[in-house]
Design a protein around this motif. Structure first.
Motif, PDB file in Angstrom:
ATOM      1  N   GLU A 169       0.824  -1.459  -0.177  1.00  0.00           N
ATOM      2  CA  GLU A 169       0.024  -0.002   0.034  1.00  0.00           C
ATOM      3  C   GLU A 169       0.732   1.264   0.078  1.00  0.00           C
ATOM      4  O   GLU A 169       0.464   2.136  -0.680  1.00  0.00           O
ATOM      5  N   GLN A 172       2.345   1.519  -3.568  1.00  0.00           N
ATOM      6  CA  GLN A 172       1.378   2.260  -4.451  1.00  0.00           C
ATOM      7  C   GLN A 172       1.084   3.713  -4.195  1.00  0.00           C
ATOM      8  O   GLN A 172       0.987   4.408  -5.167  1.00  0.00           O
ATOM      9  N   ALA A 173       1.106   4.131  -3.014  1.00  0.00           N
ATOM     10  CA  ALA A 173       0.699   5.552  -2.771  1.00  0.00           C
ATOM     11  C   ALA A 173       1.805   6.316  -3.202  1.00  0.00           C
ATOM     12  O   ALA A 173       1.672   7.348  -3.677  1.00  0.00           O
ATOM     13  N   GLN A 174       3.086   5.898  -2.892  1.00  0.00           N
ATOM     14  CA  GLN A 174       4.232   6.879  -3.205  1.00  0.00           C
ATOM     15  C   GLN A 174       4.488   6.652  -4.895  1.00  0.00           C
ATOM     16  O   GLN A 174       4.666   7.516  -5.443  1.00  0.00           O
ATOM     17  N   ARG A 175       3.956   5.572  -5.548  1.00  0.00           N
ATOM     18  CA  ARG A 175       4.141   5.525  -7.153  1.00  0.00           C
ATOM     19  C   ARG A 175       2.809   6.498  -7.514  1.00  0.00           C
ATOM     20  O   ARG A 175       3.172   7.315  -8.677  1.00  0.00           O
ATOM     21  N   GLU A 176       1.816   6.554  -6.946  1.00  0.00           N
ATOM     22  CA  GLU A 176       0.808   7.364  -7.389  1.00  0.00           C
ATOM     23  C   GLU A 176       1.285   8.835  -7.232  1.00  0.00           C
ATOM     24  O   GLU A 176       0.949   9.660  -8.230  1.00  0.00           O
ATOM     25  N   LYS A 177       1.984   9.369  -6.055  1.00  0.00           N
ATOM     26  CA  LYS A 177       2.377  10.493  -5.988  1.00  0.00           C
ATOM     27  C   LYS A 177       3.361  11.004  -7.068  1.00  0.00           C
ATOM     28  O   LYS A 177       3.334  12.085  -7.582  1.00  0.00           O
ATOM     29  N   SER A 179       3.805   9.643 -10.101  1.00  0.00           N
ATOM     30  CA  SER A 179       2.971   9.636 -11.352  1.00  0.00           C
ATOM     31  C   SER A 179       2.185  11.090 -11.397  1.00  0.00           C
ATOM     32  O   SER A 179       2.035  11.678 -12.472  1.00  0.00           O
ATOM     33  N   LYS A 180       1.558  11.439 -10.605  1.00  0.00           N
ATOM     34  CA  LYS A 180       0.822  12.971 -10.257  1.00  0.00           C
ATOM     35  C   LYS A 180       1.757  14.046 -10.175  1.00  0.00           C
ATOM     36  O   LYS A 180       1.400  15.006 -11.236  1.00  0.00           O
ATOM     37  N   SER A 181       2.796  13.949  -9.871  1.00  0.00           N
ATOM     38  CA  SER A 181       3.843  15.231  -9.828  1.00  0.00           C
ATOM     39  C   SER A 181       4.827  15.150 -11.020  1.00  0.00           C
ATOM     40  O   SER A 181       5.067  16.281 -11.444  1.00  0.00           O
TER      41      SER A 181
END
Length: 182
Positions: A169, A172-177, A179-181
């Motif tokens: 988890e 995944q949260a770090q990966r989404e962060k 990809s957004k930045s």
């Protein structure tokens, strides 16, 4: 039936100083082997001394071994233990093997278990008022009437995520962060 057991000391089975919980300490402190050099009744003791005594003392360096020749007396094994108890065994006309077995019995003994009448077969210093714990102590009573195998009771009960799931988890949260930045 004899009442001779009533004259024995009574007590509970216990290991001296909880021996064996950490490391085992041999309770035999010293053993004295008394024999006659010429008597026929001491032949087995003399054979034991010639053939097996050196091996016994090398394998048990914590036990002091004394040899005491005595004229016109029968062979005797005398043992002293760490708790101060002393025992002896008359070895008149015993063979070498019998004496070897008695020496090993003395080595494994604590000096008091043979003379004690047991009050119970077990003893605890802090008895439980609730009774002994079993694996079924806190189970629901419906398990008594259930037929096994039961799929419902065989399911794994997980209340919180495992460490691996928590790491996934966070990843995944770090990966989404990222990809957004980016």
């Amino acid at each position: 039936m004899s009442n001779a057991h009533l004259f024995l000391k009574s007590g509970f089975p216990r290991a001296p100083l909880q021996n064996g919980i950490g490391r085992y300490v041999c309770q035999l402190q010293r053993i004295t082997l008394k024999y006659c050099k010429s008597s026929g009744s001491s032949k087995g003791m003399r054979e034991f001394l010639e053939h097996e005594l050196v091996d016994f003392s090398r394998s048990n360096p914590g036990v002091a071994v004394y040899i005491k020749p005595r004229r016109h007396r029968t062979a005797v094994i005398s043992a002293e233990f760490l708790n101060g108890e002393r025992t002896w065994i008359n070895c008149r006309n015993h063979s070498r093997d019998e004496i070897s077995k008695w020496v090993h019995v003395m080595k494994q003994s604590n000096g008091q278990a043979e003379e004690m009448r047991l009050r119970k077969q077990w003893h605890t210093d802090i008895p439980s008022v609730q009774g002994p714990w079993t694996p079924f102590t806190h189970r629901h009573h419906s398990a008594n009437t259930t037929e096994f195998p039961c799929k419902e009771l065989s399911k794994l009960k997980i209340t919180e995520p495992s460490a691996t799931e928590k790491l996934l988890e966070l990843y995944q949260a770090q990966r989404e962060k990222v990809s957004k930045s980016g």
